[in-house]
Design a protein around this motif. Structure first.
Motif, PDB file in Angstrom:
ATOM      1  N   LYS A   1     -23.221 -10.618  12.967  1.00 12.47           N
ATOM      2  CA  LYS A   1     -24.639  -9.809  13.241  1.00 12.47           C
ATOM      3  C   LYS A   1     -24.115  -8.613  14.432  1.00 12.47           C
ATOM      4  N   PHE A   2     -23.208  -8.704  15.016  1.00  9.51           N
ATOM      5  CA  PHE A   2     -22.517  -7.933  15.833  1.00  9.51           C
ATOM      6  C   PHE A   2     -21.256  -7.118  15.333  1.00  9.51           C
ATOM      7  N   LYS A   3     -21.451  -6.487  14.384  1.00  7.26           N
ATOM      8  CA  LYS A   3     -20.146  -5.909  13.459  1.00  7.26           C
ATOM      9  C   LYS A   3     -19.223  -4.992  14.382  1.00  7.26           C
ATOM     10  N   TRP A   4     -17.898  -5.104  14.174  1.00 11.08           N
ATOM     11  CA  TRP A   4     -17.008  -4.326  15.068  1.00 11.08           C
ATOM     12  C   TRP A   4     -17.116  -2.759  14.383  1.00 11.08           C
ATOM     13  N   THR A   5     -16.839  -2.184  15.461  1.00 17.20           N
ATOM     14  CA  THR A   5     -16.784  -0.761  14.951  1.00 17.20           C
ATOM     15  C   THR A   5     -15.729  -0.464  14.096  1.00 17.20           C
ATOM     16  N   THR A   6     -15.821   0.587  13.138  1.00 20.57           N
ATOM     17  CA  THR A   6     -14.972   0.889  12.088  1.00 20.57           C
ATOM     18  C   THR A   6     -14.002   1.843  12.458  1.00 20.57           C
ATOM     19  N   THR A   7     -12.740   1.667  11.779  1.00 18.01           N
ATOM     20  CA  THR A   7     -11.652   2.678  12.066  1.00 18.01           C
ATOM     21  C   THR A   7     -12.052   4.387  11.772  1.00 18.01           C
TER      22      THR A   7
ATOM     23  N   ASP B   1     -20.132   7.112  17.078  1.00 18.12           N
ATOM     24  CA  ASP B   1     -20.701   6.163  17.935  1.00 18.12           C
ATOM     25  C   ASP B   1     -19.829   5.579  18.906  1.00 18.12           C
ATOM     26  N   ARG B   2     -19.547   6.188  20.085  1.00 18.59           N
ATOM     27  CA  ARG B   2     -18.640   6.117  21.092  1.00 18.59           C
ATOM     28  C   ARG B   2     -18.889   4.780  21.844  1.00 18.59           C
ATOM     29  N   VAL B   3     -20.229   4.315  21.690  1.00 17.71           N
ATOM     30  CA  VAL B   3     -20.735   3.149  22.771  1.00 17.71           C
ATOM     31  C   VAL B   3     -20.539   2.172  21.637  1.00 17.71           C
ATOM     32  N   PHE B   4     -20.120   1.962  20.470  1.00 16.81           N
ATOM     33  CA  PHE B   4     -19.886   0.950  19.657  1.00 16.81           C
ATOM     34  C   PHE B   4     -21.209   0.028  19.499  1.00 16.81           C
ATOM     35  N   THR B   5     -22.342   0.539  19.177  1.00 12.71           N
ATOM     36  CA  THR B   5     -23.311  -0.018  19.213  1.00 12.71           C
ATOM     37  C   THR B   5     -23.717  -1.132  18.225  1.00 12.71           C
ATOM     38  N   SER B   6     -22.852  -1.188  17.072  1.00  8.69           N
ATOM     39  CA  SER B   6     -22.934  -2.157  16.307  1.00  8.69           C
ATOM     40  C   SER B   6     -22.656  -3.206  16.676  1.00  8.69           C
ATOM     41  N   GLU B   7     -21.774  -3.290  18.051  1.00 10.67           N
ATOM     42  CA  GLU B   7     -21.196  -4.543  18.548  1.00 10.67           C
ATOM     43  C   GLU B   7     -21.994  -5.269  19.530  1.00 10.67           C
ATOM     44  N   MET B   8     -23.067  -4.266  19.939  1.00  7.23           N
ATOM     45  CA  MET B   8     -24.106  -4.651  21.133  1.00  7.23           C
ATOM     46  C   MET B   8     -25.010  -5.833  20.868  1.00  7.23           C
ATOM     47  N   ILE B   9     -24.792  -6.517  21.846  1.00  9.60           N
ATOM     48  CA  ILE B   9     -25.753  -7.763  21.832  1.00  9.60           C
ATOM     49  C   ILE B   9     -26.946  -7.441  22.515  1.00  9.60           C
ATOM     50  N   PHE B  10     -26.846  -6.751  23.704  1.00  7.50           N
ATOM     51  CA  PHE B  10     -28.079  -6.240  24.508  1.00  7.50           C
ATOM     52  C   PHE B  10     -27.782  -5.064  25.015  1.00  7.50           C
ATOM     53  N   GLY B  11     -28.489  -4.195  25.019  1.00 11.45           N
ATOM     54  CA  GLY B  11     -28.442  -2.899  25.683  1.00 11.45           C
ATOM     55  C   GLY B  11     -29.820  -2.136  25.950  1.00 11.45           C
ATOM     56  N   VAL B  12     -29.682  -0.969  26.690  1.00 12.09           N
ATOM     57  CA  VAL B  12     -30.934  -0.451  27.058  1.00 12.09           C
ATOM     58  C   VAL B  12     -30.929   0.956  26.281  1.00 12.09           C
ATOM     59  N   MET B  13     -32.072   1.685  25.957  1.00  8.91           N
ATOM     60  CA  MET B  13     -32.376   3.039  25.769  1.00  8.91           C
ATOM     61  C   MET B  13     -32.522   3.881  27.270  1.00  8.91           C
ATOM     62  N   ASN B  14     -31.761   4.822  27.156  1.00 10.01           N
ATOM     63  CA  ASN B  14     -31.780   5.739  28.775  1.00 10.01           C
ATOM     64  C   ASN B  14     -32.113   7.102  27.903  1.00 10.01           C
ATOM     65  N   THR B  15     -33.382   7.759  27.919  1.00  9.04           N
ATOM     66  CA  THR B  15     -33.979   8.886  27.478  1.00  9.04           C
ATOM     67  C   THR B  15     -33.260   9.922  28.494  1.00  9.04           C
ATOM     68  N   GLN B  16     -32.620   9.787  29.648  1.00  7.65           N
ATOM     69  CA  GLN B  16     -32.068  10.705  30.408  1.00  7.65           C
ATOM     70  C   GLN B  16     -30.395  10.663  30.487  1.00  7.65           C
ATOM     71  N   LEU B  17     -29.908   9.648  29.230  1.00  2.00           N
ATOM     72  CA  LEU B  17     -28.383   9.579  29.348  1.00  2.00           C
ATOM     73  C   LEU B  17     -27.671  10.780  29.491  1.00  2.00           C
ATOM     74  N   TYR B  18     -28.257  11.942  28.489  1.00  4.26           N
ATOM     75  CA  TYR B  18     -27.308  13.215  28.219  1.00  4.26           C
ATOM     76  C   TYR B  18     -27.560  13.991  29.803  1.00  4.26           C
ATOM     77  N   ASN B  19     -28.509  13.927  30.132  1.00  4.14           N
ATOM     78  CA  ASN B  19     -28.598  14.885  31.470  1.00  4.14           C
ATOM     79  C   ASN B  19     -27.714  13.795  32.598  1.00  4.14           C
ATOM     80  N   SER B  20     -27.478  12.819  32.579  1.00  5.46           N
ATOM     81  CA  SER B  20     -26.714  12.310  33.488  1.00  5.46           C
ATOM     82  C   SER B  20     -25.219  12.348  33.159  1.00  5.46           C
TER      83      SER B  20
END
Length: 476
Positions: free
Chosen positions: A272-278, A289-308
């Protein structure tokens, strides 16, 4: 806790979402019962209330920045922080000095503000029982209890004592389980831990019928308020996230048997949490996808992420203000291995020549603005389950095998089964969790006192216990 923050109510969060977006917080007084009724007397209103809790998690004072990208990472000596940087006092553990004290006060205040809103949400679910069907109510209660435990646990990890057989009985933080306007006592760390576990185990029971929806099945909207409630389950505190948190908490408590069991339960569902691909890690240059979101069990969406990102990590930020590691320190962490997905993908010398050293690209935006992984900050990944299992396996060689599964999926060769588990595990934590806020807590839990100085020169002694903010202690 400041008394004005104790008087926050979930209605205020909901109304700010319903009528004013996420940017404006309304100070609604308790007597506004009509508005409360409007919110909790229908499913859409309750959904919006739960959305508000998740949105608050992603604020800059919490997991949008301070507890992931910047402050807690500086505590772990991740970056070469200049003496004029606003995080320099944190890098040198001058906790009582401003702006360090102000930063930790903001974390504390925002976390407890959200905890009290969680409690109000739970109380209103009971008050307006029957609005939701039984299954949905169970899910929402489970998520809220898990969120309350999640926040208290991180407050304990940051402000509490080092947790061992001696220090676990020391005074730590308050635990809030209702929205009443009173100051709760500071509890011994072991009592806080027991309450965290109690909330997580209750959440575990409530979420037993939960089903994981993989990221991208129901992608989040990219404009306006992010609707977490109707998004994929790995953006919410789902059943496997609770199991993963139990593994994390049990390990912090020193209960390796329970930690191993919880971690292995999640590992059994690793599909259910597949490893990122080569391809994503090494070949995709435009929209990785530098965050490897396919492997994520839980995370948040931050709409200001790119400003940060633009103000913290972007190569255009001046040398005095950018957060970037000393070149020698970064090379040491990744052992000069260009094959490591985490190194190759996230650390680059800017092609413009504006910097002569590698800068951090993990949270840089991509070209395709429709990518569903945009704005994501991961808070719990499948890799951590393998690390917990590695540390808890009674046979060292089995622990190395757990580490090798992660290493294989990071483009690295296997370690010999005779390798030292703890030595290799620390290396993995240093590589894996850049910008995710976990390394400082690892050092504190493992009682690592001396680490490489972020300046790249020599070692520095960590000061692992952040003192309670003045806004809290002055009311004691």
């Amino acid at each position: 806790m400041k008394k004005n923050y104790i008087k926050l109510f979930i209605t205020a969060v909901v109304l700010s979402l319903l009528f004013g977006g996420c940017k404006k917080f309304l100070n609604v007084q308790p007597e506004d019962k009509v508005l409360e009724t409007q919110v909790f007397s229908n499913k859409n209103g309750i959904n919006t209330a739960l959305n508000g809790l998740y949105i608050n998690l992603a604020k800059a004072d919490l997991y949008g920045e301070n507890l992931t990208l910047s402050t807690v990472e500086v505590l772990a000596q991740r970056y070469n922080v200049s003496s004029t940087h606003n995080l320099y006092k944190i890098a040198t553990y001058a906790y009582a000095d401003k702006p360090a004290s102000t930063k930790f006060d903001a974390i504390w205040t925002q976390a407890y503000s959200n905890i009290l809103n969680i409690n109000s949400f739970l109380e209103n679910l009971e008050k307006y029982k029957g609005v939701l069907d039984e299954k949905t109510e169970s899910l929402y209660k489970g998520e809220a209890l898990a969120m309350r435990a999640f926040l208290h646990f991180d407050l304990l990890r940051l402000y509490g004592p080092k947790y061992n057989s001696v220090d676990s009985t020391k005074q730590s933080i308050p635990y809030y389980e209702n929205s009443q306007s009173k100051i709760n006592p500071l509890l011994p760390a072991n009592q806080v831990m027991q309450k965290v576990l109690s909330d997580l185990l209750s959440a575990d029971a409530l979420l037993k019928n939960d089903v994981i929806i993989t990221l991208g099945v129901n992608p989040p909207p990219l404009n306006g308020d992010v609707d977490f409630v109707n998004n994929g389950r790995n953006y919410r505190l789902n059943y496997y996230a609770v199991k993963g948190l139990l593994a994390r908490v049990y390990l912090y408590r020193g209960d390796k048997v329970s930690a191993l069991a919880a971690a292995k339960l999640v590992i059994q569902q690793a599909d259910k949490f597949k490893w990122t691909t080569t391809t994503n890690a090494l070949s995709e240059k435009v929209n990785p996808d530098r965050v490897f979101t396919s492997e994520m069990i839980f995370g948040v969406m931050n709409t200001q992420l790119y400003n940060s990102y633009l103000t913290i990590f972007d190569p255009s930020v001046t040398d005095a203000n950018i957060l970037a590691p000393a070149a020698t320190r970064l090379t040491t962490v990744f052992e000069s291995n260009e094959s490591d997905y985490r190194y190759n993908l996230n650390w680059q010398i800017p092609s413009t020549g504006i910097k002569s050293y590698r800068t951090f690209y993990k949270y840089a935006d991509v070209v395709d603005k429709a990518k569903t992984f945009r704005f994501t900050v991961s808070l719990l990944k499948i890799s951590e389950m393998y690390y917990i299992a590695a540390e808890c396996e009674p046979v060292a060689a089995d622990g190395i095998n757990q580490l090798n599964i992660v290493r294989f999926n990071r483009g690295l060769t296997n370690l010999a089964t005779t390798a030292n588990v703890n030595t290799e595990l620390q290396k993995e934590y240093q590589k894996e969790f850049f910008g995710e806020g976990q390394l400082f807590y690892y050092y504190k839990r493992r009682n690592v006192t001396s680490v490489g100085n972020g300046t790249g020169s020599g070692n520095i002694t960590i000061v692992p216990v952040v003192p309670l903010p003045l806004s809290e202690s002055q009311y004691r």
